[in-house]
Motif scaffolding. Structure first.
Motif, PDB file in Angstrom:
ATOM      1  N   ASP A  28      48.436  62.831  15.834  1.00 49.15           N
ATOM      2  CA  ASP A  28      48.723  62.819  17.261  1.00 49.15           C
ATOM      3  C   ASP A  28      48.609  61.384  17.764  1.00 49.15           C
ATOM      4  N   ILE A  29      48.887  61.168  19.053  1.00 55.47           N
ATOM      5  CA  ILE A  29      48.891  59.821  19.619  1.00 55.47           C
ATOM      6  C   ILE A  29      47.537  59.136  19.442  1.00 55.47           C
ATOM      7  N   ALA A  30      46.458  59.834  19.792  1.00 52.84           N
ATOM      8  CA  ALA A  30      45.120  59.231  19.745  1.00 52.84           C
ATOM      9  C   ALA A  30      44.717  58.876  18.322  1.00 52.84           C
ATOM     10  N   SER A  87      37.298  50.651  21.087  1.00 52.14           N
ATOM     11  CA  SER A  87      36.542  51.704  21.758  1.00 52.14           C
ATOM     12  C   SER A  87      36.399  51.413  23.249  1.00 52.14           C
ATOM     13  N   GLU A  88      37.196  50.487  23.762  1.00 55.41           N
ATOM     14  CA  GLU A  88      37.133  50.144  25.176  1.00 55.41           C
ATOM     15  C   GLU A  88      37.598  51.334  26.017  1.00 55.41           C
ATOM     16  N   VAL A 144      45.427  55.552  26.343  1.00 55.69           N
ATOM     17  CA  VAL A 144      45.800  56.351  25.170  1.00 55.69           C
ATOM     18  C   VAL A 144      45.791  57.829  25.547  1.00 55.69           C
ATOM     19  N   GLY A 145      44.783  58.224  26.349  1.00 59.41           N
ATOM     20  CA  GLY A 145      44.737  59.601  26.840  1.00 59.41           C
ATOM     21  C   GLY A 145      45.919  59.932  27.734  1.00 59.41           C
TER      22      GLY A 145
END
Length: 386
Positions: free
Chosen positions: A39-41, A51-52, A59-60
């Motif tokens: 998936d995208i993530a 992890s910013e 991204v979400g």
């Protein structure tokens, strides 16, 4: 559903290649299986170790955009509002971030399907998308008013640097200004150690150059991607049979602004001259002109063909694309070469990555051939493009 799945797959491929380009990574390290199954993530975390919170927020956004059918217009509206006061999604300047790359790749295919009336609802999104593809436009100050000060500051710094560089670049044997005697020196002959150094360097004009040349050549070869091609929209005004080759046709193609090219194409087995007249096509215009069976050709019409080469069709620009318009590719924004060098076989390195997807959209490494009116297509899906 099948079309949505194909768009999702195209978005993921575009995102993967654009991120690799942005981060100077080798896209071949990411397998097509990994792209298709992630998936995208997951795909993002595989390419970018970040992890910013702000990055992960976008991204979400991208995950929601491709995962929530029917809500894309709402999400585009939110994005349009967010971009109304800034040039890029993250940061205070003009440099696109990984968040910009991910969101651009995710929404591009969807936006390319929108009509003119729908596009007018998202002016800030369109301005941002144009900037991501052509970042130098920010120098013109066409973003929000607060950015003009930044641009002005950058220009002043550039002038200051230019003055310093010009002083450094001044010739060594230039006579210094003599305030006591303002008459310029007429004889600036070097003397002493400086003269010996010049004589020594004159005896070895290529010293130090040969060591650097192979490295520069290797770097240039490694940057051979679709951005070196000048791919444009054209309109066939005339077409006729080649006088000495049954498989060839000759076309007169309009590129706008009075620029007309004569191109020879191997389309005689698939189209009559009359079928090509007034047809919009996509062609490479910076190939080296040459004769094909004694007829001059100054371009290459790109065509999609099925596996056994029984169906061949010129790529179709979208309605509204103008003759002369250059085709763009998200993440590949280099400057095209003036004329391709046949000895380097640049086309041979690029064309294996040109294909149509399951919907017939023309792509380079999964990234659509994009015009101001949307992507270029073909009625031949999953085809090679040459």
């Amino acid at each position: 559903m099948a079309a949505a799945a194909a768009d999702f797959a195209a978005s993921k491929r575009a995102m993967a290649y654009a991120l690799c380009k942005h981060l100077s990574l080798d896209p071949n390290t990411i397998s097509s299986t990994s792209i298709e199954e992630s998936d995208i993530a997951t795909l993002f975390s595989h390419i970018v170790k970040s992890s910013e919170d702000e990055v992960l927020k976008w991204v979400g956004f991208s995950s929601n955009f491709v995962g929530k059918c029917g809500e894309q217009h709402v999400l585009l509206g939110n994005l349009n509002q967010d971009l109304s006061q800034k040039s890029v999604l993250l940061g205070n300047g003009f440099k696109p971030s990984v968040a910009d790359i991910v969101v651009f790749a995710t929404i591009q295919v969807f936006v390319s399907h929108l009509g003119e009336n729908e596009l007018q609802k998202y002016p800030h999104v369109l301005r941002w998308m144009d900037y991501i593809q052509h970042p130098k436009k920010a120098d013109k100050g066409d973003t929000d008013p607060s950015s003009k000060k930044v641009v002005s500051g950058q220009k002043n710094v550039g002038k200051s640097d230019a003055n310093v560089d010009s002083k450094k670049a001044a010739p060594e044997n230039k006579a210094p200004e003599n305030k006591a005697n303002p008459t310029p020196a007429k004889n600036n002959k070097p003397s002493g150690d400086k003269k010996k150094a010049q004589e020594k360097s004159a005896g070895k004009p290529n010293e130090g150059v040969a060591d650097k040349a192979p490295q520069k050549t290797a770097e240039k070869d490694s940057e051979c991607d679709v951005s070196i091609l000048n791919i444009q929209v054209g309109l066939i005004r005339k077409a006729w049979k080649h006088p000495s080759a049954d498989s060839l046709l000759v076309e007169e193609i309009d590129l706008g602004d009075g620029n007309v090219r004569q191109v020879v194409s191997g389309l005689a087995k698939f189209f009559s001259p009359e079928e090509l007249v007034n047809r919009h096509v996509v062609l490479i215009t910076n190939v080296k002109p040459g004769k094909l069976r004694d007829v001059m050709s100054a371009g290459l019409v790109l065509c999609a063909s099925n596996q056994d080469h029984t169906v061949v069709e010129p790529l179709i620009p979208p309605e509204g694309a103008k003759p002369g318009e250059r085709i763009s590719f998200a993440g590949f924004d280099g400057k095209p070469e003036d004329v391709l060098n046949p000895k380097k076989k640049q086309l041979d390195k690029i064309t294996p990555d040109l294909h149509t997807d399951g919907n017939g959209i023309a792509t380079y490494r999964g990234v659509p051939f994009t015009t101001s009116a949307g992507p270029c297509r073909s009625s031949v899906p999953n085809a090679s493009i040459k």
